[in-house]
Design an enzyme around this catalytic site. Sequence first.
Site, PDB file in Angstrom:
ATOM      1  N   LYS A  39       0.841  -1.208   0.000  1.00  0.00           N
ATOM      2  CA  LYS A  39       0.000   0.000   0.000  1.00  0.00           C
ATOM      3  C   LYS A  39       0.876   1.257   0.000  1.00  0.00           C
ATOM      4  O   LYS A  39       2.062   1.191   0.318  1.00  0.00           O
ATOM      5  CB  LYS A  39      -0.920  -0.018   1.217  1.00  0.00           C
ATOM      6  CG  LYS A  39      -0.180  -0.076   2.546  1.00  0.00           C
ATOM      7  CD  LYS A  39      -1.140  -0.396   3.686  1.00  0.00           C
ATOM      8  CE  LYS A  39      -0.384  -0.411   5.013  1.00  0.00           C
ATOM      9  NZ  LYS A  39      -1.240  -0.812   6.129  1.00  0.00           N
ATOM     10  N   TYR A 259      17.725  29.293   8.083  1.00  0.00           N
ATOM     11  CA  TYR A 259      16.594  30.107   8.525  1.00  0.00           C
ATOM     12  C   TYR A 259      16.692  30.487   9.998  1.00  0.00           C
ATOM     13  O   TYR A 259      17.041  29.662  10.839  1.00  0.00           O
ATOM     14  CB  TYR A 259      15.284  29.347   8.292  1.00  0.00           C
ATOM     15  CG  TYR A 259      14.831  29.414   6.857  1.00  0.00           C
ATOM     16  CD1 TYR A 259      14.536  30.632   6.260  1.00  0.00           C
ATOM     17  CD2 TYR A 259      14.723  28.266   6.101  1.00  0.00           C
ATOM     18  CE1 TYR A 259      14.131  30.693   4.934  1.00  0.00           C
ATOM     19  CE2 TYR A 259      14.314  28.314   4.774  1.00  0.00           C
ATOM     20  CZ  TYR A 259      14.024  29.541   4.201  1.00  0.00           C
ATOM     21  OH  TYR A 259      13.632  29.608   2.901  1.00  0.00           O
TER      22      TYR A 259
END
Length: 378
Positions: A39, A259
């Site tokens: 899956k 950042y």
Amino acid sequence: MARPVYSSFLQPATYPSGCGRREFPDDHVAPARCAGVLKADAYGLDAAKIAPLLHREGCRTFFVAQLCEAFDIRDAVGADSDILILNSLDPDDEARCAKGGFIPELNSRAQVERWRRQARANGEPLPAALQVDSGMSRLCLDSPAVASLAGDPDSSREISLRLIMTHLACADQMDHAANDMQLGRFRSDCLLFPNVPASIVNSGGVFLSRDYHLDLARAGISLFGASAGAHAGRLRPVLRLDARILQIREIGAGTGVGYDLDYVAPVARRIATIGVGYGDGWPRSLGGVGAACFDGHRLPVVGRVSMDSLTIDISGLPAHALHEGDLVELLGPSQSLAEVVPDAGTISYEILTRLGVRHQRICADGDRIVASVAGRRQ
Ligand SMILES: *Cc1c(COP(=O)(O)O)cnc(C)c1O
């Protein structure tokens, strides 16, 4: 050009006992069979490439979650294999499913009725699996619905029952009382369908005890050498994720990186920027705590993880050990998925299924590359 490499080394010897090279299921669950659960695109690794390898190893039962995923692997697994659909079908998908030759899990009375109606329309019994509730209360038929199906003499003219199954809520915890409780409840439902194969275990459940193996194990994450909870570390990891170095910079004391200048170099440092970020599924939570590896050295992540890159401190390596364009390891022999998981604040399943479309995926059997799928950016 940055080109992260994702390599899934799919080898069958991923169970602790090892196993015969040509045999799937391996001796850890024999005489039970072992199915491959593919899956979510085989946990983000490319179901269409992995399915034929499992088929070659002898796997003949495959699980996916959705009908579209069944179509993705149909041509890869051959007509001699069964493909079961865990989430069953949306209303009106019955005819497509029947035509595709797939086996839906029936998880509700409404789904049972719709599949029976399709069988009447087709004029022949259609194959199906029952997913029954044994205590997890997720996606399953409750006991009265199971009993009424078992007691309905007409049902076998419409439904050819191929499997009865349930799912363990706590398979990763060896001593959890819910495991025995679920097995007991499941066994009593199985008595209603004496000739139908039964299945309860996923990867984690395989390790509980032989009593749990029943007729079929459903192995998903363990196919890739990963497991969760108490079983972490019992399988040989067969995955690698490498990232390419985009740039190397020498920075002086007091220089900020990334950042918010979240990291400020206390002394002069050599920093490498590598081309994998949270946009490639590498968890942002590993900013400042994770690491990459090279030649036995741990290279700490410094600063935030950006969308397309992250920065690592390579000052601990000799000056010319790494160059722009070289690869460093994010997952592999030096750093397994299980080691990354605690810092990432998630589970191995989530890390795998989030690996994005920009990774090149290489499927190898030992040193032999058997399939390679280019990343989106190439
Ligand atoms: C995902 C899933 C599996 C496989 O689980 P793993 O832990 O990856 O082995 C088996 N059965 C069901 C019902 C599932 O949803």
